[in-house]
Design an enzyme around this catalytic site. Structure first.
Site, short mmCIF file in Angstrom:
data_model
loop_
_atom_site.label_atom_id
_atom_site.label_comp_id
_atom_site.label_asym_id
_atom_site.label_seq_id
_atom_site.Cartn_x
_atom_site.Cartn_y
_atom_site.Cartn_z
N ASP A 106 0.84 -1.20 0.00
CA ASP A 106 0.00 0.00 0.00
C ASP A 106 0.87 1.25 0.00
OD1 ASP A 106 -2.19 -1.67 0.24
OD2 ASP A 106 -2.23 -1.53 2.44
N1 URA Z 1 -1.12 -6.05 3.80
C1 URA Z 1 -1.64 -4.81 3.84
O1 URA Z 1 -2.67 -4.57 4.44
N2 URA Z 1 -0.98 -3.84 3.19
C2 URA Z 1 0.18 -4.03 2.53
O2 URA Z 1 0.74 -3.09 1.97
C3 URA Z 1 0.70 -5.33 2.50
C4 URA Z 1 0.03 -6.33 3.14
#
Ligand code: URA
Length: 245
Positions: A106
């Site tokens: 993310d």
């Molecule tokens: N899980 C998440 O919630 N976000 C990420 O960036 C990676 C794994």
């Protein structure tokens, strides 16, 4: 890919300049191929067995590129976006436009992102069949109860899917915020955040610290490094690919 490529392409793709610039270098006699001055930019070079030098500097053409980046928060994991992408952080790698990130972090997640131009390897590493383990360092709100830790380990229902067994290790449990590590072998959208949200401990900070056999180690935020031969062959054999595909 054919192991023979034009001399001007080899030099351009090894970071010696644009096609036009390297043609000039060749015409000026600055380029030595197997000990001989070569002035023809169109000759075909076998990248596996030919020694090419530009003004004494070896031209190391790397066919397949494998790097890990320590992604900072604020970058989008994509090759194109209207916001800043992770590709800006690897843009000094020759042929970086052929690279792509494997899997997603993310925008606000930090840590290990594997970037390559090897499509088959990328495909396998993200396919659920291979169950590639990914480990994250997490800071959550509140304290994680033993019952909830067990629930996360066993697998929890997130509405649209049930998570596969995970492995949660509590590093510091405090009333206000707690620190843990979680290893999962799948990679659904916002998976780690949703898992902790579900048990009532929203994620405050998330950083991926390993991906398969690849470890983030001491790589600084925003920096990348090329994988070693050993890391590449381990990664490939983990998804049943031999070194030469
Ligand atoms: N899980 C998440 O919630 N976000 C990420 O960036 C990676 C794994």
């Amino acid at each position: 890919m054919d192991s023979k490529i034009r001399l001007d392409r080899l030099l351009a793709e090894s970071g010696f300049g644009t096609r036009k610039e390297v043609k000039k270098l060749i015409k000026k006699g600055y380029v030595i191929v197997n000990g001989k001055e070569i002035k023809d930019p169109s000759i075909k070079i076998d990248i596996n067995s030919t020694n090419v030098e530009v003004e004494g500097k070896p031209a190391n053409y790397i066919k397949d590129i494998y790097v890990i980046l320590n992604k900072p928060s604020g970058y989008i994991t994509s090759t194109k976006d209207k916001e800043m992408t992770v590709m800006e952080l690897v843009s000094d790698i020759p042929r970086f436009e052929k690279l792509f990130p494997v899997g997603r972090l993310d925008k606000d997640t930090e840590g290990l992102l594997f970037i390559t131009n090897d499509g088959e390897l990328a495909h396998r590493l993200t396919h659920p069949k291979w169950k590639v383990p990914k480990k994250y360092f997490v800071i959550i709100e509140g304290e994680l109860s033993e019952r909830n830790r067990e629930k996360l380990n066993e697998g929890i229902d997130l509405g649209d899917f049930k998570t596969k067994p995970a492995q949660v290790t509590v590093l510091k449990n405090n009333k206000k915020t707690s620190e843990l590590e979680i290893e999962i072998k799948e990679g659904k959208y916002h998976q780690v955040k949703r898992m902790f949200e579900k048990v009532g401990n929203p994620v405050i900070y998330l950083k991926r610290i390993s991906f398969g056999n690849l470890l983030l180690g001491k790589l600084h935020t925003g920096e990348y490094r090329f994988l070693t031969e050993e890391e590449i062959s381990q990664l490939k054999s983990s998804v049943n690919l031999t070194k030469n595909k």
